[in-house]
Design a protein around this motif. Structure first.
Motif, short mmCIF file in Angstrom:
data_model
loop_
_atom_site.label_atom_id
_atom_site.label_comp_id
_atom_site.label_asym_id
_atom_site.label_seq_id
_atom_site.Cartn_x
_atom_site.Cartn_y
_atom_site.Cartn_z
N TRP A 46 -4.52 12.84 -35.37
CA TRP A 46 -4.86 13.93 -34.45
C TRP A 46 -5.92 14.81 -35.10
O TRP A 46 -5.80 15.16 -36.27
CB TRP A 46 -3.64 14.79 -34.12
CG TRP A 46 -2.62 14.15 -33.22
CD1 TRP A 46 -1.39 13.67 -33.58
CD2 TRP A 46 -2.74 13.95 -31.81
NE1 TRP A 46 -0.74 13.17 -32.49
CE2 TRP A 46 -1.54 13.33 -31.38
CE3 TRP A 46 -3.73 14.22 -30.87
CZ2 TRP A 46 -1.30 12.99 -30.05
CZ3 TRP A 46 -3.50 13.87 -29.55
CH2 TRP A 46 -2.31 13.27 -29.15
N LYS B 88 -6.22 19.09 -29.04
CA LYS B 88 -6.11 18.04 -30.04
C LYS B 88 -6.45 16.70 -29.40
O LYS B 88 -6.07 16.42 -28.26
CB LYS B 88 -4.70 17.99 -30.63
CG LYS B 88 -4.37 19.15 -31.55
CD LYS B 88 -3.17 18.86 -32.43
CE LYS B 88 -1.92 18.59 -31.62
NZ LYS B 88 -0.73 18.41 -32.50
N GLU C 1 -1.91 14.79 -38.64
CA GLU C 1 -2.91 15.70 -38.07
C GLU C 1 -3.87 16.13 -39.16
O GLU C 1 -3.46 16.46 -40.27
CB GLU C 1 -2.23 16.92 -37.46
CG GLU C 1 -3.19 17.86 -36.74
CD GLU C 1 -2.49 18.96 -35.99
OE1 GLU C 1 -3.17 19.95 -35.61
OE2 GLU C 1 -1.27 18.86 -35.78
N SER D 195 4.24 7.41 -32.40
CA SER D 195 3.77 8.79 -32.32
C SER D 195 4.26 9.65 -33.48
O SER D 195 3.55 10.56 -33.94
CB SER D 195 4.19 9.43 -30.98
OG SER D 195 5.60 9.38 -30.83
N LEU E 292 -6.51 12.45 -30.06
CA LEU E 292 -6.03 11.34 -30.87
C LEU E 292 -7.17 10.37 -31.12
O LEU E 292 -7.85 9.93 -30.19
CB LEU E 292 -4.89 10.61 -30.13
CG LEU E 292 -4.27 9.44 -30.90
CD1 LEU E 292 -3.41 9.96 -32.06
CD2 LEU E 292 -3.42 8.57 -29.97
N GLU F 121 -4.31 15.49 -26.17
CA GLU F 121 -2.87 15.73 -26.28
C GLU F 121 -2.22 15.90 -24.91
O GLU F 121 -1.09 15.45 -24.69
CB GLU F 121 -2.63 16.98 -27.13
CG GLU F 121 -1.18 17.26 -27.43
CD GLU F 121 -1.00 18.46 -28.34
OE1 GLU F 121 -0.04 18.48 -29.12
OE2 GLU F 121 -1.84 19.39 -28.25
#
Length: 256
Positions: free
Chosen positions: A121, A128, A255, A250, A130, A181
């Protein structure tokens, strides 16, 4: 040193050739695994959008090392053989069909090496995003070109092309933007358990120029640059290919 390329990546790689009059299309690939040539015709603008396979073509592929193969047998316009390309050899393809002749050439590349692939992320403005983070070991002392295609559960998801200009044969990085996100797009959203396969091809400059032009023209009503002589659409690419698969989880995404 890492050479990084970030793109707003294309989704499924669709060879959607745009034309009014029907033209032949040749999509020819000679890899470190096999030979595959698809011969078809473009659709008429009022038709259903499918290309139509063409049988009865005679296809010759000749290498500057003296090698040669001829393909005449097809299924719905797909011609295949188990012949593999040899790195460094320049191959020329000639396709004869219905009294027409089309030709192209491509230099066979080495097999690329994937160092790693993961998802991360990243903060972009106020949200955010991915990203799929793909790392490839670059070949030293030469300019290299790569085509990368991500498949999600066997279906095309993202693709990109890149060249390693400015990188001294170390590691190259490709970031694919996947989803935001808060996305509601089911085509973009990744789910736990999705199997993500990264296909990486080392390609020559002619193949790169063709695919790069396709990437640039995907949103406009034009075709990519010509890769064949004789007036057909399509491309011929001799490449080394490798695959790298991971399962999306996930709770394992970091991040940055």
């Amino acid at each position: 040193m890492v050479l990084t390329t970030t793109v707003s990546c294309e989704k499924e790689l669709e060879m959607d050739y745009k034309t009014v009059d029907q033209l032949y299309v040749v999509e020819a690939e000679l890899s470190n695994q096999r030979t595959r040539v698809a011969v078809s015709k473009t659709r008429q603008i009022e038709n259903d959008g499918n290309k139509y396979g063409v049988d009865g073509a005679v296809i010759r592929i000749m290498g500057d090392d003296g090698s040669e193969q001829t393909l005449t047998t097809s299924t719905s316009g797909i011609y295949t053989s188990n012949t593999k390309g040899v790195p460094g050899v320049i191959y020329r393809i000639e396709v004869e069909v219905d009294g027409k002749r089309f030709a192209s050439s491509s230099t066979m590349q080495k097999t690329p090496v994937v160092n790693s692939a993961r998802f991360i992320w990243k903060k972009v403005l106020n949200t955010k995003v991915l990203f799929a983070d793909l790392r490839i070991q670059d070949f030293p002392d030469e300019t290299n070109y790569y085509f990368m295609h991500i498949y999600r559960n066997g279906l095309g998801y993202r693709w990109a092309v890149m060249k390693d200009v400015g990188n001294p044969g170390e590691e190259v990085q490709q970031l694919f933007s996947c989803m935001m996100e808060d996305t509601d797009d089911d085509d973009d959203r990744l789910l736990d358990g999705d199997v993500m396969r990264f296909e990486v091809r080392a390609i020559d400059k002619l193949s790169y120029d063709y695919l790069f032009s396709m990437q640039q023209t995907s949103s406009v009503s034009t075709n990519p640059i010509a890769n064949f002589s004789g007036g057909c659409l399509g491309y011929f690419s001799a490449y080394g290919k490798t695959n790298y698969s991971i399962t999306f989880r996930s709770d394992e995404v970091e991040e940055e």
